[in-house]
Scaffold this motif. Structure first.
Motif, PDB file in Angstrom:
ATOM      1  N   PHE A 304      38.785 -32.704  -9.062  1.00 35.07           N
ATOM      2  CA  PHE A 304      38.766 -33.197  -7.679  1.00 35.07           C
ATOM      3  C   PHE A 304      37.432 -32.884  -7.008  1.00 35.07           C
ATOM      4  N   PHE A 305      36.962 -31.657  -7.139  1.00 34.72           N
ATOM      5  CA  PHE A 305      35.717 -31.257  -6.484  1.00 34.72           C
ATOM      6  C   PHE A 305      34.511 -31.999  -7.049  1.00 34.72           C
ATOM      7  N   ILE A 306      34.499 -32.208  -8.360  1.00 36.31           N
ATOM      8  CA  ILE A 306      33.386 -32.932  -8.989  1.00 36.31           C
ATOM      9  C   ILE A 306      33.402 -34.397  -8.562  1.00 36.31           C
ATOM     10  N   ARG A 307      34.600 -34.992  -8.563  1.00 37.30           N
ATOM     11  CA  ARG A 307      34.720 -36.401  -8.167  1.00 37.30           C
ATOM     12  C   ARG A 307      34.244 -36.611  -6.724  1.00 37.30           C
ATOM     13  N   CYS A 308      34.534 -35.658  -5.865  1.00 37.95           N
ATOM     14  CA  CYS A 308      34.133 -35.768  -4.457  1.00 37.95           C
ATOM     15  C   CYS A 308      32.677 -35.361  -4.234  1.00 37.95           C
ATOM     16  N   GLY A 309      32.075 -34.735  -5.234  1.00 34.58           N
ATOM     17  CA  GLY A 309      30.669 -34.335  -5.109  1.00 34.58           C
ATOM     18  C   GLY A 309      30.457 -33.053  -4.323  1.00 34.58           C
TER      19      GLY A 309
END
Length: 399
Positions: A304-309
């Motif tokens: 989730f954190f990676i996808r949101c940047g």
């Protein structure tokens, strides 16, 4: 509308054009309008009907719109993009000739949005075909939109009420959405300068100002300018319409990590309200100074954190977590001269592997340099000597 025939459609759009109703014409050229559901509009021979019932220069726009609709009905998005691109370019030339007039701005808004959406779909189509350059259609779309932007920005002779410059921010926001998607944020700089220099910068529609500050805030994050990011994102969040819950949630995904870096932790109520419980464990671990818990929280929701940047921003919270951990150690020691070994043992207890006294001292030195600890390291005694007054100042005051 879904059963509208070609003659009804053409008469309606011609009438709207003659009455200079930008909103009505924009709807009849938009793919968000029910008329696109009618199969009758693209029946064989529609071009001859257009030539017969629609006057120049509108006829060219209508033909290109219906050709695009025909491609969309066949799910040929590369061809649909090509027709929409031709439509935008034809409109740009026409728009430029409309001196001291801006009633067609609504048309520009509709066709610009559709251009970007078709570019996204066209790029997906190219990806399926094995294209080696992702985002190439979006780049072309950005060039088209820049043509419109130049027309709007150059309209200096019209009155404030009739100037095309009112359309600048909408186009900037469309371009931001493209540049962020294709990871070319450096291209945003010139656009930001243009808006900052505009006399209308505080008078554009509130929805457009919210979108603009959301993207400018995100750009500030990438430049590690967290104070500016907080300012822009807070503006966007506070002024985003309360019923636009998804948009407010999207803003918070970036605002929460920024505020945490600046020493403001979100409340559990806020995280529950906007369904952002992925941040809950991160918040708790930072508050406790619990490095082990922070690492586990980042790992648990890394997708989730990676996808949101925001993963790399959350990684920066380790410094704050060190500070909070060392504050707890200091309080336990009940002295203003604390052996470095005490902090080393705390780090090892929290699962920090392969760390020695020198590295621990380095972490402490950085915290002192960043004013997160008030004190100094006594190398001769291998101790941290802290200030007797407020040795751990509030992060909000420092940042």
């Amino acid at each position: 509308m879904a059963t509208m025939n070609i003659n009804q459609y053409l008469r309606e759009i011609q009438s709207s054009w003659e009455s200079r109703s930008g909103t009505e014409v924009s709807e009849l050229l938009s793919f968000n309008h029910p008329h696109v559901m009618s199969a009758k509009l693209t029946a064989e021979g529609f071009e001859k009907s257009v030539e017969r019932l629609v006057e120049s220069p509108l006829d060219e726009l209508v033909i290109l719109h219906l050709r695009c609709l025909n491609c969309v009905n066949q799910q040929k998005y590369l061809e649909a993009y090509s027709e929409q691109s031709a439509l935008v370019q034809a409109f740009t030339k026409l728009f430029q000739t409309q001196k001291e007039d801006n009633w067609a701005l609504f048309i520009m808004y509709a066709i610009s949005l559709d251009l970007r959406m078709f570019a996204i779909k066209a790029d997906k189509e190219l990806t399926k075909k094995g294209a080696d350059k992702p985002g190439q259609t979006l780049e072309k779309a950005a060039e088209c939109l820049m043509g419109l932007f130049r027309v709007c920005a150059a309209d200096n002779r019209s009155s404030d009420e009739d100037t095309k410059r009112w359309g600048m921010l909408y186009l900037v926001n469309q371009l931001f959405k493209i540049y962020f998607r294709i990871n070319k944020l450096h291209l945003c700089k010139a656009l930001i300068r243009a808006i900052d220099a505009s006399q209308f910068k505080d008078h554009f529609s509130l929805s457009q100002q919210v979108t603009y500050r959301y993207y400018v805030g995100r750009k500030a994050i990438f430049e590690s300018d967290f104070k500016s990011a907080e300012k822009f994102l807070t503006y966007a969040f506070e002024r985003c319409h309360k019923e636009c819950r998804n948009n407010k949630r999207l803003i918070l995904i970036y605002l929460i990590p920024v505020k945490m870096l600046l020493g403001h932790l979100p409340t559990p109520h806020l995280l529950r309200k906007y369904d952002l419980l992925q941040f809950s464990e991160v918040v708790q671990s930072v508050r406790e100074g619990n490095l082990r818990r922070l690492n586990d929280a980042l790992l648990q929701h890394d997708a989730f954190f990676i996808r949101c940047g925001v993963y790399l921003i959350l990684e920066k919270l380790k410094v704050t977590t060190y500070r909070n951990l060392f504050k707890k150690v200091t309080l336990l020691m009940k002295t203003h001269q604390i052996p470095i070994e005490a902090y080393l043992e705390a780090l090892r207890f929290m699962g920090v592997e392969d760390i020695d006294l020198d590295e621990t001292q380095c972490i402490i030195a950085n915290l002192i340099f960043e004013n997160k600890i008030k004190g100094y390291i006594s190398n001769s005694h291998n101790k941290l000597v802290i200030s007797k007054q407020n040795p751990f100042p509030p992060l909000a005051a420092i940042m």
